[in-house]
Scaffold this active site. Structure first.
Site, short mmCIF file in Angstrom:
data_model
loop_
_atom_site.label_atom_id
_atom_site.label_comp_id
_atom_site.label_asym_id
_atom_site.label_seq_id
_atom_site.Cartn_x
_atom_site.Cartn_y
_atom_site.Cartn_z
N CYS A 72 0.80 -1.23 0.00
CA CYS A 72 0.00 0.00 0.00
C CYS A 72 0.83 1.28 0.00
CB CYS A 72 -0.94 0.01 1.20
SG CYS A 72 -2.16 -1.33 1.21
N ASP A 306 -4.02 0.28 -5.72
CA ASP A 306 -2.61 0.43 -5.34
C ASP A 306 -1.79 -0.83 -5.60
OD1 ASP A 306 -3.81 -1.04 -3.31
OD2 ASP A 306 -3.30 0.37 -1.70
N ASN A 307 -2.39 -1.99 -5.44
CA ASN A 307 -1.68 -3.25 -5.69
C ASN A 307 -2.69 -4.37 -5.84
OD1 ASN A 307 -1.08 -2.51 -2.47
ND2 ASN A 307 -2.06 -4.49 -2.78
#
Length: 507
Positions: A72, A306-307
């Site tokens: 994050c 974000d991921n």
């Protein structure tokens, strides 16, 4: 005079990259919707039916979007600054790792897309998760408002849905567990709609809605708690497969996973999808508001995460932080004036490209010291501009673990810190520190990774033959290939600005 000049720049940019009919009378508005831990490879975009219709069908989908780090705070720092992790310095989710630290605030935080937009006369709004350590006393507390923001509604610390504190323009606002008042995704939605109602309509605006979904603790809205009962986590080629040829942490994973782990994985999969339904509602509400206010035709909407995430891949029950596709590939959808509809772009793009794209849309030339590249040439190709100028085919993914372990491999005495129940393998161990070069060329697609661990471990994958990264061929591929990959990785790992944006001719 300065504002007038900025307006002229913006009009020129839009006229260059779009059709003449799409040129606007004033700079475009920009909306960024950022989710948390939303993967692509496990189909986390599937429940987003409204989002796919309202943004995807009315804009562009990037099928090869990647994060600079599958965690994050490092990823969000890259989104904000347009820089790789080794240049912005936020390496993990700890204050010691520069997640919203005083060092971060005195450096990279002063040069984000918010500060550039503010300089262009934009009214800026942010609601939701910022950086994982934001609002802690050691990070300046709730009084700290990052530069560049006019409306600031920042979540203190990490993603949750209930029982949290917001910094509302520097003042603490406590929330509890009443769904109607406190469910964070809905609070973000409602505050965003309030901003659209009350903003200074004489100025262009930037709205960032940063939701907790689909991050743990996976609390869904009450009306969605019964959804997806018949859905289980995808059983792809890497699911519950032992990675015996991979780095120490993967080798340590229990295989086959216990029944408790399998039940947990499937339960978590359902819960994650349920949290996303509220995000889907938020997207619909924002688009409807923009439409009703006759703003939609002059507004760019960017949707991303974000991921990625994993649930059972290589017998890892639940987390991110890994070098594999399921953790580093993320969604990216963009709609806006002049953007083609229902188009899929396959070029390799990254989260570091979000910042220069936003800055470019505002009318400014993206700063030269950033590592990412504006996506405008891909969104608005003119006379095959991309083919003539080229685009990146290689990029860097970095991760640095947080917990320092005594005696490795193993997670003795720290497994309980790692938040990956059950069958924890401590994915946030500092031994899970690596850098990878992804090379996605038309005829050759590879991933090469080096670990900073006790073994100096290497992983290498031919994605044409092995798209799921099942077989690590580092011990069988030629030394010449490994040496070439090593030299490329070294160059990218120390790159800065223009040297990170090396492009390759296409076609």
């Amino acid at each position: 005079m300065e504002k007038h000049f900025s307006l002229i720049i913006t009009l020129v940019i839009l006229c260059i990259f779009t059709s003449p009919g799409s040129c606007q009378n004033k700079p475009p508005n920009i909306v960024l919707i950022l989710t948390d831990d939303q993967d692509v490879t496990m189909d986390a975009m599937t429940p987003m039916e409204k989002t796919l219709k309202l943004i995807g069908d009315n804009g562009v989908t990037f099928s090869n979007m990647f994060t600079s780090s599958p965690l994050c705070c490092p990823s969000r720092s890259s989104i904000l600054t347009g820089k790789y992790v080794h240049n912005h310095g936020s390496v993990n989710n700890s204050l010691e790792g520069n997640c919203s630290s005083k060092s971060w605030q005195q450096g990279p935080e002063k040069s984000t897309f918010a500060t550039y937009l503010k300089s262009q006369g934009y009214v800026t709004f942010m609601a939701g998760k910022y950086l994982n350590r934001y609002g802690e006393p050691a990070a300046g507390g709730v009084e700290h408002i990052p530069p560049g923001w006019d409306w600031w509604i920042g979540l203190v610390k990490n993603s949750v849905y209930y029982n949290y504190t917001l910094s509302v323009n520097g003042t603490a606002e406590a929330h509890h567990d009443d769904y109607e008042k406190d469910y964070l995704t809905d609070v973000i939605k409602n505050r965003s709609l309030e901003f659209l109602d009350k903003r200074d309509s004489s100025k262009p605006f930037f709205l960032m809605a940063s939701t907790p979904a689909c991050h743990s603790p996976f609390d869904s809205a009450p009306q969605y708690e019964e959804e997806f009962k018949d859905k289980n986590a995808p059983r792809g080629p890497s699911f519950n497969k032992h990675g015996g040829d991979k780095h120490w942490l993967i080798r340590r994973a229990k295989n086959p996973m216990s029944n408790v782990s399998l039940q947990y994985v499937d339960s978590t999969f359902k819960k994650r999808w349920r949290t996303l339904l509220s995000v889907d509602d938020m997207v619909e509400a924002i688009v409807n508001s923009l439409t009703e206010k006759k703003l939609i035709d002059n507004t760019f909407i960017i949707y991303t995460s974000d991921n990625g995430f994993h649930l059972g891949q290589f017998s890892l029950p639940n987390d991110k932080r890994q070098l594999y596709e399921f953790d580093v590939r993320i969604p990216l959808l963009i709609r806006g004036p002049g953007v083609p509809k229902k188009k899929v772009i396959t070029n390799s793009v990254m989260n570091i490209d979000i910042m220069p794209t936003i800055v470019h849309l505002s009318g400014l030339t993206p700063p030269s010291d950033i590592d990412g590249a504006s996506l405008l040439p891909l969104l608005f190709p003119k006379n095959d501009t991309v083919k003539s100028t080229g685009w990146r085919e290689e990029f860097l993914v970095e991760h640095q673990g947080e917990w320092l372990l005594k005696g490795t491999p193993g997670c003795k005495n720290v497994d309980y810190l790692c938040n990956c129940y059950p069958d924890c393998v401590c994915e946030d161990s500092i031994n899970n520190t690596y850098s990878c070069i992804w090379s996605l060329q038309p005829k050759q697609k590879t991933v090469y990774c080096e670990f900073l661990d006790d073994e100096n471990f290497i992983e290498f994958y031919d994605l044409v033959k092995d798209p799921h990264q099942l077989a690590n061929t580092a011990k069988t591929v030629s030394q010449k290939i490994l040496s070439e990959q090593n030299q490329k990785l070294i160059a990218l790992s120390i790159c800065k600005g223009p040297s990170c944006r090396k492009i390759h001719p296409i076609g």
